[in-house]
Scaffold this motif. Structure first.
Motif, PDB file in Angstrom:
ATOM      1  N   MET A   1      11.054 111.991  -8.518  1.00 45.10           N
ATOM      2  CA  MET A   1      10.798 111.486  -9.858  1.00 45.10           C
ATOM      3  C   MET A   1      12.006 110.700 -10.374  1.00 45.10           C
ATOM      4  O   MET A   1      11.857 109.599 -10.899  1.00 45.10           O
ATOM      5  CB  MET A   1      10.469 112.623 -10.821  1.00 45.10           C
ATOM      6  CG  MET A   1      10.101 112.106 -12.213  1.00 45.10           C
ATOM      7  SD  MET A   1      10.032 113.393 -13.453  1.00 45.10           S
ATOM      8  CE  MET A   1      11.772 113.642 -13.752  1.00 45.10           C
ATOM      9  N   VAL A   2      13.189 111.242 -10.188  1.00 45.75           N
ATOM     10  CA  VAL A   2      14.404 110.558 -10.634  1.00 45.75           C
ATOM     11  C   VAL A   2      14.560 109.235  -9.880  1.00 45.75           C
ATOM     12  O   VAL A   2      14.831 108.188 -10.486  1.00 45.75           O
ATOM     13  CB  VAL A   2      15.644 111.463 -10.440  1.00 45.75           C
ATOM     14  CG1 VAL A   2      16.936 110.681 -10.618  1.00 45.75           C
ATOM     15  CG2 VAL A   2      15.596 112.636 -11.414  1.00 45.75           C
ATOM     16  N   GLY A   3      14.366 109.260  -8.578  1.00 50.79           N
ATOM     17  CA  GLY A   3      14.514 108.047  -7.774  1.00 50.79           C
ATOM     18  C   GLY A   3      13.505 106.966  -8.130  1.00 50.79           C
ATOM     19  O   GLY A   3      13.870 105.807  -8.316  1.00 50.79           O
ATOM     20  N   TYR A   4      12.237 107.359  -8.238  1.00 50.14           N
ATOM     21  CA  TYR A   4      11.213 106.364  -8.552  1.00 50.14           C
ATOM     22  C   TYR A   4      11.319 105.870  -9.991  1.00 50.14           C
ATOM     23  O   TYR A   4      11.066 104.699 -10.265  1.00 50.14           O
ATOM     24  CB  TYR A   4       9.809 106.886  -8.258  1.00 50.14           C
ATOM     25  CG  TYR A   4       9.487 106.844  -6.777  1.00 50.14           C
ATOM     26  CD1 TYR A   4       9.549 105.653  -6.077  1.00 50.14           C
ATOM     27  CD2 TYR A   4       9.143 107.995  -6.074  1.00 50.14           C
ATOM     28  CE1 TYR A   4       9.285 105.591  -4.722  1.00 50.14           C
ATOM     29  CE2 TYR A   4       8.870 107.952  -4.716  1.00 50.14           C
ATOM     30  CZ  TYR A   4       8.941 106.751  -4.051  1.00 50.14           C
ATOM     31  OH  TYR A   4       8.671 106.697  -2.703  1.00 50.14           O
TER      32      TYR A   4
ATOM     33  N   PHE B   1      11.173  93.934 -19.716  1.00 49.83           N
ATOM     34  CA  PHE B   1      10.351  94.834 -20.521  1.00 49.83           C
ATOM     35  C   PHE B   1      11.243  95.573 -21.513  1.00 49.83           C
ATOM     36  O   PHE B   1      12.279  96.111 -21.127  1.00 49.83           O
ATOM     37  CB  PHE B   1       9.643  95.876 -19.640  1.00 49.83           C
ATOM     38  CG  PHE B   1       8.274  95.456 -19.205  1.00 49.83           C
ATOM     39  CD1 PHE B   1       7.149  95.897 -19.888  1.00 49.83           C
ATOM     40  CD2 PHE B   1       8.117  94.629 -18.119  1.00 49.83           C
ATOM     41  CE1 PHE B   1       5.887  95.506 -19.481  1.00 49.83           C
ATOM     42  CE2 PHE B   1       6.862  94.231 -17.704  1.00 49.83           C
ATOM     43  CZ  PHE B   1       5.741  94.671 -18.390  1.00 49.83           C
ATOM     44  N   PRO B   2      10.844  95.607 -22.784  1.00 48.11           N
ATOM     45  CA  PRO B   2      11.580  96.453 -23.716  1.00 48.11           C
ATOM     46  C   PRO B   2      11.334  97.923 -23.333  1.00 48.11           C
ATOM     47  O   PRO B   2      10.280  98.262 -22.807  1.00 48.11           O
ATOM     48  CB  PRO B   2      10.966  96.131 -25.084  1.00 48.11           C
ATOM     49  CG  PRO B   2       9.679  95.439 -24.801  1.00 48.11           C
ATOM     50  CD  PRO B   2       9.743  94.903 -23.397  1.00 48.11           C
ATOM     51  N   ASN B   3      12.314  98.763 -23.568  1.00 54.35           N
ATOM     52  CA  ASN B   3      12.194 100.190 -23.256  1.00 54.35           C
ATOM     53  C   ASN B   3      11.815 100.421 -21.792  1.00 54.35           C
ATOM     54  O   ASN B   3      10.916 101.207 -21.482  1.00 54.35           O
ATOM     55  CB  ASN B   3      11.175 100.868 -24.181  1.00 54.35           C
ATOM     56  CG  ASN B   3      11.514 100.672 -25.643  1.00 54.35           C
ATOM     57  OD1 ASN B   3      12.642 100.895 -26.061  1.00 54.35           O
ATOM     58  ND2 ASN B   3      10.539 100.232 -26.418  1.00 54.35           N
ATOM     59  N   ALA B   4      12.509  99.752 -20.903  1.00 49.57           N
ATOM     60  CA  ALA B   4      12.169  99.809 -19.478  1.00 49.57           C
ATOM     61  C   ALA B   4      12.176 101.244 -18.935  1.00 49.57           C
ATOM     62  O   ALA B   4      11.297 101.607 -18.151  1.00 49.57           O
ATOM     63  CB  ALA B   4      13.133  98.934 -18.676  1.00 49.57           C
ATOM     64  N   ALA B   5      13.128 102.058 -19.349  1.00 49.05           N
ATOM     65  CA  ALA B   5      13.201 103.431 -18.837  1.00 49.05           C
ATOM     66  C   ALA B   5      11.976 104.245 -19.272  1.00 49.05           C
ATOM     67  O   ALA B   5      11.416 105.008 -18.476  1.00 49.05           O
ATOM     68  CB  ALA B   5      14.485 104.116 -19.311  1.00 49.05           C
ATOM     69  N   GLN B   6      11.540 104.063 -20.498  1.00 48.80           N
ATOM     70  CA  GLN B   6      10.352 104.777 -20.970  1.00 48.80           C
ATOM     71  C   GLN B   6       9.089 104.250 -20.284  1.00 48.80           C
ATOM     72  O   GLN B   6       8.187 105.025 -19.953  1.00 48.80           O
ATOM     73  CB  GLN B   6      10.225 104.679 -22.502  1.00 48.80           C
ATOM     74  CG  GLN B   6      11.249 105.505 -23.257  1.00 48.80           C
ATOM     75  CD  GLN B   6      12.647 104.886 -23.266  1.00 48.80           C
ATOM     76  OE1 GLN B   6      12.819 103.695 -22.999  1.00 48.80           O
ATOM     77  NE2 GLN B   6      13.655 105.694 -23.534  1.00 48.80           N
ATOM     78  N   GLU B   7       9.023 102.953 -20.081  1.00 51.72           N
ATOM     79  CA  GLU B   7       7.882 102.363 -19.371  1.00 51.72           C
ATOM     80  C   GLU B   7       7.819 102.892 -17.937  1.00 51.72           C
ATOM     81  O   GLU B   7       6.742 103.155 -17.410  1.00 51.72           O
ATOM     82  CB  GLU B   7       7.953 100.833 -19.362  1.00 51.72           C
ATOM     83  CG  GLU B   7       7.649 100.165 -20.677  1.00 51.72           C
ATOM     84  CD  GLU B   7       6.181 100.192 -21.073  1.00 51.72           C
ATOM     85  OE1 GLU B   7       5.287 100.454 -20.236  1.00 51.72           O
ATOM     86  OE2 GLU B   7       5.919  99.930 -22.262  1.00 51.72           O
ATOM     87  N   ALA B   8       8.984 103.036 -17.310  1.00 56.49           N
ATOM     88  CA  ALA B   8       9.031 103.564 -15.942  1.00 56.49           C
ATOM     89  C   ALA B   8       8.493 104.993 -15.903  1.00 56.49           C
ATOM     90  O   ALA B   8       7.730 105.359 -15.002  1.00 56.49           O
ATOM     91  CB  ALA B   8      10.452 103.507 -15.404  1.00 56.49           C
ATOM     92  N   LYS B   9       8.878 105.808 -16.873  1.00 55.95           N
ATOM     93  CA  LYS B   9       8.352 107.175 -16.952  1.00 55.95           C
ATOM     94  C   LYS B   9       6.851 107.160 -17.202  1.00 55.95           C
ATOM     95  O   LYS B   9       6.109 107.995 -16.660  1.00 55.95           O
ATOM     96  CB  LYS B   9       9.075 107.961 -18.042  1.00 55.95           C
ATOM     97  CG  LYS B   9      10.515 108.261 -17.695  1.00 55.95           C
ATOM     98  CD  LYS B   9      11.240 108.922 -18.852  1.00 55.95           C
ATOM     99  CE  LYS B   9      12.732 109.008 -18.537  1.00 55.95           C
ATOM    100  NZ  LYS B   9      13.514 109.349 -19.711  1.00 55.95           N
ATOM    101  N   LEU B  10       6.400 106.223 -18.014  1.00 50.01           N
ATOM    102  CA  LEU B  10       4.968 106.097 -18.286  1.00 50.01           C
ATOM    103  C   LEU B  10       4.205 105.739 -17.010  1.00 50.01           C
ATOM    104  O   LEU B  10       3.143 106.303 -16.738  1.00 50.01           O
ATOM    105  CB  LEU B  10       4.721 105.034 -19.364  1.00 50.01           C
ATOM    106  CG  LEU B  10       3.267 104.762 -19.731  1.00 50.01           C
ATOM    107  CD1 LEU B  10       2.595 106.029 -20.264  1.00 50.01           C
ATOM    108  CD2 LEU B  10       3.179 103.630 -20.746  1.00 50.01           C
ATOM    109  N   ILE B  11       4.739 104.838 -16.207  1.00 51.60           N
ATOM    110  CA  ILE B  11       4.087 104.479 -14.939  1.00 51.60           C
ATOM    111  C   ILE B  11       3.972 105.720 -14.047  1.00 51.60           C
ATOM    112  O   ILE B  11       2.919 105.968 -13.447  1.00 51.60           O
ATOM    113  CB  ILE B  11       4.836 103.339 -14.222  1.00 51.60           C
ATOM    114  CG1 ILE B  11       4.652 102.024 -14.990  1.00 51.60           C
ATOM    115  CG2 ILE B  11       4.351 103.183 -12.774  1.00 51.60           C
ATOM    116  CD1 ILE B  11       5.516 100.877 -14.487  1.00 51.60           C
TER     117      ILE B  11
END
Length: 177
Positions: A116-119, A132-142
């Protein structure tokens, strides 16, 4: 060893971990139970090696999906994910079952956290390149979307709208507006 792993995967994916015995795995592989124990200490040891092997194969595939264009890399990831969900439902059913039994298998918890951390980091980097704004949150959303799709597709099976969701995610994340 590969015959044993194939037999174990097939039986565990079909019947569940608890309902599959070492004797069944040995019989399916066409070997004696004693020979199986020459390679694996226990059913849990076999499961751990099976999962680690599958994850290593997945990592190799993901590395092959990376290209110079971040939008194309992300599209490759989405297309691969949806293809996998449709072509290998037994594999994903097994991985989902193990995820739900995370407290029983400490190696799954450790591996899941590491992945999870890696992806999340991987997707964050791509989304930052795509501005993308809020890229880290978007990544978690994906990541959460992938988990949700995996669970829903296991429950709904062939009626899951794979093509619709694949097109939606590619349009949302990979196409410049």
């Amino acid at each position: 060893m590969q015959k044993i792993m194939n037999a174990a995967f097939s039986l565990i994916a079909q019947n569940g971990y608890e309902s599959t015995s070492i004797s069944q795995i040995a019989a399916e592989a066409g070997i004696s139970k004693g020979l199986l124990y020459n390679y694996y200490e226990s059913k849990e040891d076999l499961l751990q090696k099976l999962v680690l092997n599958a994850v290593a194969q997945g990592d190799e595939i993901v590395n092959d999906l990376v290209v110079d264009d971040p939008a194309a890399t992300l599209e490759n990831m989405f297309r691969w994910f949806f293809k996998e969900m449709q072509e290998r439902p037994d594999y994903w059913r097994l991985m989902t079952e193990l995820t739900f039994k995370i407290d029983k298998f400490s190696f799954v918890q450790d591996m899941a956290k590491e992945k999870m951390v890696g992806y999340t980091s991987f997707f964050t980097g791509i989304l930052e390149e795509l501005k993308f704004p809020n890229a880290a949150q978007e990544a978690k959303l994906i990541g959460a979307i992938f988990d949700g799709i995996a669970i829903q597709s296991i429950v709904i099976k062939k009626d899951y709208p794979f093509d619709e969701m694949e097109a939606f995610l590619i349009n949302k994340y990979c196409r410049k507006n």
